[in-house]
Design an enzyme around this catalytic site. Structure first.
Site, PDB file in Angstrom:
ATOM      1  N   GLY A 268       0.820  -1.217   0.000  1.00 28.39           N
ATOM      2  CA  GLY A 268       0.000   0.000   0.000  1.00 28.39           C
ATOM      3  C   GLY A 268       0.853   1.265   0.000  1.00 28.39           C
ATOM      4  O   GLY A 268       0.368   2.337   0.344  1.00 28.39           O
TER       5      GLY A 268
ATOM      6  N   ASP B 132      -2.701   7.724  -5.348  1.00 26.99           N
ATOM      7  CA  ASP B 132      -1.320   7.229  -5.462  1.00 26.99           C
ATOM      8  C   ASP B 132      -0.572   7.903  -6.615  1.00 26.99           C
ATOM      9  O   ASP B 132       0.529   8.421  -6.433  1.00 26.99           O
ATOM     10  CB  ASP B 132      -1.303   5.717  -5.725  1.00 26.99           C
ATOM     11  CG  ASP B 132      -1.672   4.910  -4.500  1.00 26.99           C
ATOM     12  OD1 ASP B 132      -2.320   5.471  -3.603  1.00 26.99           O
ATOM     13  OD2 ASP B 132      -1.316   3.719  -4.449  1.00 26.99           O
TER      14      ASP B 132
HETATM   15  O1  PMV Z   1      -3.670   0.459  -0.040  1.00 25.69           O
HETATM   16  P1  PMV Z   1      -3.646   1.673  -0.862  1.00 25.69           P
HETATM   17  O2  PMV Z   1      -2.550   2.612  -0.517  1.00 25.69           O
HETATM   18  O3  PMV Z   1      -3.755   1.436  -2.328  1.00 25.69           O
HETATM   19  O4  PMV Z   1      -4.923   2.550  -0.444  1.00 25.69           O
HETATM   20  C1  PMV Z   1      -6.195   2.340  -0.832  1.00 25.69           C
HETATM   21  C2  PMV Z   1      -6.951   3.556  -0.456  1.00 25.69           C
HETATM   22  C3  PMV Z   1      -8.455   3.403  -0.536  1.00 25.69           C
HETATM   23  O5  PMV Z   1      -9.024   4.631  -0.127  1.00 25.69           O
HETATM   24  C4  PMV Z   1      -8.927   2.316   0.421  1.00 25.69           C
HETATM   25  C5  PMV Z   1      -8.903   3.044  -1.949  1.00 25.69           C
HETATM   26  C6  PMV Z   1      -8.682   4.149  -2.983  1.00 25.69           C
HETATM   27  O6  PMV Z   1      -8.760   3.819  -4.192  1.00 25.69           O
HETATM   28  O7  PMV Z   1      -8.497   5.320  -2.631  1.00 25.69           O
END
Ligand code: PMV
Length: 337
Positions: free
Chosen positions: A97, A148
């Site tokens: 993540g 991201d």
């Molecule tokens: O695990 P990560 O860093 O890809 O975070 C996902 C974040 C969420 O809010 C749960 C999903 C999203 O697409 O924003």
């Protein structure tokens, strides 16, 4: 390496990882989320080759690397164009993540543009973030938010919301049309004050991947069964807005309070787990605040601290692998210019 007058020097591009400070899960329902770029980076080297496309010395397989395939199709003439050899080196924990696939996409997009003649100082950041987001969305079947890809491309601290927010500097609109649906996000930068230079993030990895799709589906089911829980999503949005004010003022204690509150609300949504909770508890005595970061159900937690060594030790004793970072690393860049 192809010899002779047409050989181009190898291009090395890098992008940072990221962690979400506030707003994960709530951002799926239109609330704001804030992420910061971290010091650990992914480096992509792009060079000539005499043979076909390759990645880390192996023949490129688009089924294994659909996001990379999407970038090269958008930014390179794949059929009939010159094949390239790619090397990827990452300082990030994988599948944790921390945005490693977004960082690969962003660095590859920047590197290909530079190789095609774009000056390193003039990289089109919103175009790179868009290309990287489309690649992630295609690879994940349309679920990816641009948190991201925007953070690893722009660097620093980034706020993503379904509307333009007055408390941050708006940069661009991200529009995604996929599977007949249209979604729009507004991407902003948050200026971090110098007083935050002394603060450190310690990230603790459970050692297990955070299954983003499963966790997003789990929250969706909970909200279907108990629609009144949408209040908790709205609360996360309010805590995130308070967190942005605290960040802009450089108030470590207020940032920490917002992080703790986010963690409590995420626990309520059922996305934390015993490992994450144990690591958060272990970090708290030496931190301003601590919470899970990203999807939960594994993956990572993070603590904001002025005593990084003590906090990292506490998290490691609680079973985590740690990574220490300042807040807001530089975004995508060309390394060998
Ligand atoms: O695990 P990560 O860093 O890809 O975070 C996902 C974040 C969420 O809010 C749960 C999903 C999203 O697409 O924003």
């Amino acid at each position: 390496m192809r010899p002779g007058p047409h050989a181009l020097p190898m291009v090395v591009a890098s992008a940072p990882g990221k962690c979400i400070l506030f707003g994960e899960h709530a951002v799926v329902y239109g609330q704001p989320a804030v992420a910061v770029a971290i010091d650990a980076r992914v480096r992509v080297s792009i060079g000539d080759t005499d043979t076909g496309w390759s990645i880390d010395g192996m023949t490129f397989d688009k089924k294994r690397h659909p996001h990379i395939d999407s970038i090269r199709k958008r930014l390179w003439t794949v059929d009939g164009g010159e094949p390239l050899s790619l090397q990827v080196k990452s300082e990030l924990f994988g599948s944790a993540g921390l945005g490693s696939s977004a960082a690969i996409c962003s660095a590859l997009a920047a590197g290909l543009l530079h190789r095609a003649g774009t000056d390193a100082g003039e990289l089109p950041l919103s175009g790179i973030a868009t290309t990287a987001h489309l690649a992630e969305a295609e690879a994940q079947g349309g679920r990816a938010s641009p948190v991201d890809t925007s953070t690893v491309t722009l660097g620093g601290a980034v706020l993503v919301s379904n509307r333009k927010e007055a408390m941050a500097n708006w940069q661009y609109t991200r529009d995604l049309r996929i599977n007949g649906q249209r979604r729009t996000w507004e991407v902003h930068r948050i200026e971090l004050p110098e007083s935050l230079d002394d603060a450190t993030l310690v990230i603790g990895f459970t050692g297990r991947p955070g299954p983003t799709g499963d966790m997003v589906a789990k929250v969706a089911k909970l909200l279907e069964r108990q629609p009144e829980r949408m209040q908790d999503i709205e609360r996360i949005g309010n805590v995130t807005r308070a967190g942005v004010t605290a960040l802009s003022l450089g108030s470590l204690d207020a940032i920490g309070i917002a992080m703790n509150e986010c963690h409590r609300l995420l626990q309520g949504l059922g996305v934390s787990d015993a490992d994450l909770d144990r690591m958060v508890e272990a970090a708290l005595p030496s931190s301003h605040g601590a919470k899970l970061t990203g999807a939960g159900g594994g993956g990572c937690m993070m603590a904001l601290t002025s005593e990084p060594r003590r906090t990292a030790e506490a998290i490691e004793i609680a079973g985590g692998r740690t990574l220490v970072s300042a807040l807001g690393a530089p975004g995508v860049r060309i390394e060998n210019d």
